[in-house]
Design a protein around this motif. Structure first.
Motif, PDB file in Angstrom:
ATOM      1  N   ALA A 119     -36.657 -22.876 -27.918  1.00 39.33           N
ATOM      2  CA  ALA A 119     -36.180 -21.484 -27.830  1.00 39.33           C
ATOM      3  C   ALA A 119     -36.561 -20.669 -29.059  1.00 39.33           C
ATOM      4  N   VAL A 120     -36.751 -21.319 -30.210  1.00 44.18           N
ATOM      5  CA  VAL A 120     -37.070 -20.597 -31.443  1.00 44.18           C
ATOM      6  C   VAL A 120     -38.559 -20.245 -31.544  1.00 44.18           C
ATOM      7  N   LEU A 121     -39.381 -20.751 -30.620  1.00 42.61           N
ATOM      8  CA  LEU A 121     -40.816 -20.466 -30.654  1.00 42.61           C
ATOM      9  C   LEU A 121     -41.067 -19.089 -30.050  1.00 42.61           C
ATOM     10  N   PRO A 122     -41.554 -18.136 -30.855  1.00 44.34           N
ATOM     11  CA  PRO A 122     -41.792 -16.797 -30.313  1.00 44.34           C
ATOM     12  C   PRO A 122     -43.058 -16.769 -29.455  1.00 44.34           C
ATOM     13  N   ALA A 123     -43.172 -15.755 -28.627  1.00 45.28           N
ATOM     14  CA  ALA A 123     -44.416 -15.537 -27.892  1.00 45.28           C
ATOM     15  C   ALA A 123     -45.528 -15.346 -28.924  1.00 45.28           C
ATOM     16  N   HIS A 124     -46.720 -15.832 -28.614  1.00 43.38           N
ATOM     17  CA  HIS A 124     -47.805 -15.781 -29.596  1.00 43.38           C
ATOM     18  C   HIS A 124     -49.155 -15.942 -28.907  1.00 43.38           C
ATOM     19  N   PHE A 125     -50.204 -15.646 -29.664  1.00 40.19           N
ATOM     20  CA  PHE A 125     -51.570 -15.905 -29.237  1.00 40.19           C
ATOM     21  C   PHE A 125     -52.053 -17.140 -29.972  1.00 40.19           C
ATOM     22  N   LEU A 126     -52.879 -17.932 -29.328  1.00 41.45           N
ATOM     23  CA  LEU A 126     -53.467 -19.112 -29.958  1.00 41.45           C
ATOM     24  C   LEU A 126     -54.931 -19.160 -29.558  1.00 41.45           C
ATOM     25  N   THR A 127     -55.811 -19.122 -30.536  1.00 42.59           N
ATOM     26  CA  THR A 127     -57.240 -19.177 -30.284  1.00 42.59           C
ATOM     27  C   THR A 127     -57.656 -20.624 -30.047  1.00 42.59           C
ATOM     28  N   TYR A 128     -58.434 -20.846 -28.993  1.00 42.64           N
ATOM     29  CA  TYR A 128     -58.970 -22.168 -28.666  1.00 42.64           C
ATOM     30  C   TYR A 128     -60.468 -22.182 -28.943  1.00 42.64           C
ATOM     31  N   PHE A 129     -60.939 -23.262 -29.539  1.00 37.99           N
ATOM     32  CA  PHE A 129     -62.365 -23.488 -29.729  1.00 37.99           C
ATOM     33  C   PHE A 129     -62.757 -24.678 -28.873  1.00 37.99           C
TER      34      PHE A 129
END
Length: 101
Positions: free
Chosen positions: A40-50
């Motif tokens: 629940a403490v993990l905010p929405a986010h972007f994660l770049t994948y290579f």
């Protein structure tokens, strides 16, 4: 939103160039709904994948160069992936799409 990729869970959407199939081979972006499996403490986010040729070898290389593994490698329908941080703390993911199944 774009249609779900064939065989993908309903909470996963992939974006592909116009005219290309919405599948891991053509994906240039994606979205996953953060359900109860995420803290629940993990905010929405972007994660770049290579995209990499070998996920596990990439983890060893990152470690050798001062990076850290934030999430160990796991197999998914889109390929084997892991989340890393560079030596400055920036998070990113690597994925071996040749293992997609």
């Amino acid at each position: 939103p774009p249609p779900p990729a064939e065989g993908a869970p309903a909470d996963v959407v992939l974006w592909t160039p116009r005219g290309e199939a919405p599948d891991p081979r053509h994906a240039i972006g994606g979205r996953v709904v953060m359900g109860d499996e995420y803290p629940a403490v993990l905010p929405a986010h972007f994660l770049t994948y290579f995209v990499v040729a070998d996920c596990d070898q990439s983890l060893r290389t990152a470690h050798r160069l001062g990076g850290r593994v934030l999430k160990t490698a796991e197999d998914t329908p889109y390929g084997r992936f892991a989340v890393l941080a560079d030596n400055q703390g920036a998070a990113f993911a690597v994925i071996d799409t040749s293992t997609a199944g």
